[in-house]
Write a protein that holds these residues in place. Sequence first.
Motif, short mmCIF file in Angstrom:
data_model
loop_
_atom_site.label_atom_id
_atom_site.label_comp_id
_atom_site.label_asym_id
_atom_site.label_seq_id
_atom_site.Cartn_x
_atom_site.Cartn_y
_atom_site.Cartn_z
N LEU A 38 0.99 -1.04 0.12
CA LEU A 38 -0.03 0.01 -0.08
C LEU A 38 0.91 1.37 0.11
N TYR A 39 2.02 1.36 0.92
CA TYR A 39 2.84 2.50 0.91
C TYR A 39 3.60 2.53 -0.45
N ARG A 40 3.92 1.31 -1.24
CA ARG A 40 4.62 1.41 -2.34
C ARG A 40 3.41 2.05 -3.58
N ILE A 41 2.37 1.58 -3.47
CA ILE A 41 1.39 1.92 -4.35
C ILE A 41 1.18 3.50 -4.42
N LEU A 42 1.17 3.80 -3.25
CA LEU A 42 1.04 5.38 -2.83
C LEU A 42 2.09 5.98 -3.37
N ALA A 43 3.11 5.63 -3.25
CA ALA A 43 4.53 6.24 -3.71
C ALA A 43 4.35 6.36 -5.25
N LEU A 44 4.02 5.34 -5.95
CA LEU A 44 3.97 5.30 -7.51
C LEU A 44 2.76 6.40 -7.75
N ALA A 45 1.62 6.21 -7.21
CA ALA A 45 0.51 7.05 -7.61
C ALA A 45 1.16 8.34 -7.50
N LEU A 62 -4.45 11.74 -1.17
CA LEU A 62 -4.36 10.64 -2.29
C LEU A 62 -4.44 9.39 -1.76
N ALA A 63 -3.96 8.97 -0.61
CA ALA A 63 -4.15 7.77 -0.02
C ALA A 63 -5.62 7.21 0.24
N LYS A 64 -6.31 8.47 0.69
CA LYS A 64 -7.91 8.09 0.94
C LYS A 64 -8.58 7.75 -0.36
N THR A 65 -8.14 8.15 -1.39
CA THR A 65 -9.02 8.05 -2.66
C THR A 65 -8.44 6.92 -3.57
N LEU A 66 -7.21 6.49 -3.08
CA LEU A 66 -6.45 5.27 -4.35
C LEU A 66 -7.52 4.37 -4.69
N ALA A 67 -7.53 4.20 -6.03
CA ALA A 67 -8.38 3.20 -6.37
C ALA A 67 -7.64 1.65 -6.66
N VAL A 68 -7.45 0.92 -5.59
CA VAL A 68 -6.68 -0.22 -5.60
C VAL A 68 -7.34 -1.25 -5.58
N PHE A 70 -6.58 -5.69 -5.11
CA PHE A 70 -5.76 -6.87 -5.37
C PHE A 70 -6.65 -8.01 -5.70
N LEU A 71 -6.11 -8.59 -6.86
CA LEU A 71 -6.72 -9.68 -7.44
C LEU A 71 -6.07 -10.88 -7.31
N THR A 72 -6.88 -11.91 -6.81
CA THR A 72 -6.43 -13.46 -6.41
C THR A 72 -7.44 -14.24 -7.02
N GLN A 73 -6.97 -15.42 -7.34
CA GLN A 73 -7.61 -16.58 -8.04
C GLN A 73 -8.32 -17.40 -6.40
N GLU A 74 -7.18 -17.43 -5.65
CA GLU A 74 -7.56 -18.34 -4.40
C GLU A 74 -6.95 -17.55 -3.28
N LEU A 75 -7.60 -18.08 -1.90
CA LEU A 75 -7.22 -17.29 -0.93
C LEU A 75 -5.43 -17.69 -0.64
N GLY A 76 -4.93 -16.50 -0.23
CA GLY A 76 -3.26 -16.69 0.13
C GLY A 76 -2.42 -16.49 -1.19
N ASP A 77 -3.31 -16.41 -2.61
CA ASP A 77 -2.30 -16.23 -3.59
C ASP A 77 -1.58 -14.81 -3.74
N THR A 78 -0.49 -14.85 -4.54
CA THR A 78 0.17 -13.54 -4.43
C THR A 78 -0.80 -12.72 -5.33
N PRO A 79 -1.25 -11.42 -4.97
CA PRO A 79 -2.20 -10.83 -5.64
C PRO A 79 -1.67 -10.14 -6.92
N ARG A 80 -2.41 -9.82 -7.90
CA ARG A 80 -1.91 -8.73 -9.04
C ARG A 80 -2.66 -7.59 -8.36
N VAL A 81 -1.80 -6.75 -8.44
CA VAL A 81 -2.34 -5.29 -8.16
C VAL A 81 -2.38 -4.25 -8.97
N LEU A 82 -3.95 -3.63 -8.99
CA LEU A 82 -4.17 -2.76 -9.90
C LEU A 82 -4.42 -1.46 -9.45
#
Length: 227
Positions: A38-45, A62-68, A70-82
């Motif tokens: 989340l801190y990394r996404i905020l830095a990028l944004a 910006l942190a409050k409004t970030l449209a993030v 986390f996409l996973t297929q199954e619980l515990g998967d490494t998420p894809r981050v949008l």
Amino acid sequence: MDNIPVITIDGPSGSGKGTLSQQLAKHLHWHFLDSGSLYRILALAAGQHLISFSDEQALANLAKTLAVEFLTQELGDTPRVLLDTQDVTHAIRTESCGNRASSIAVFQKVRQALLERQRAFKKPPGLVTDGRDMGTIIFPDAVLKIYLDASVEERAKRRHKQLLEKDIHTSFDVVKAQLIKRDQRDKTRSIAPLNPASDAIIMDTTGMTIETVFNKIIALTKKIPGV
Ligand code: DC
């Protein structure tokens, strides 16, 4: 109060917490929160929105409004981050993004703006979290708190190897110097600094394989009633 169990894994960069918390979430079939992302996404944004890394209020807004997402297929998967539908899974993993994340993480308003977002990850059947202040601030009622550490030399080696595996080429000395600087900032900031919760189990993983540490963590989880 709810009775959704949370296991927190905190520690400095390269302590193995990322890999281990992810493996643990997958093993338990629990949700997973990589709070650093989340801190990394905020830095990028912030970079994309041309917001200064020293403008606390603008960063918090910006942190409050970030449209993030986390996409996973199954619980515990490494998420894809949008981020705003743009796939930033790899972009947030660079060392420069990690360093910027550490710089903006010193601000109280930024941390406050991300607090509820992090707590919202707590859902049945349970949550494994990875970060710096998971056991101290975000989930003080966690059923198990682990604090992983290792020598600077070893953590820098792990970090360097991880980066090479991701095809990110940086010299070992640069990785080590950046890691020392980032640790220093994360440990000495006045708000929610990196340090073990008073009830955390501290594990020094220097010289241990991920598998050995994982088995030790599993042994600890078996002592938690109902897990
Ligand atoms: O775990 P990481 O390397 O992805 O985290 C990047 C930075 O984000 C870290 O150097 C400090 C900040 N951070 C934080 O302040 N609190 C957290 N719970 C997680 C990360």
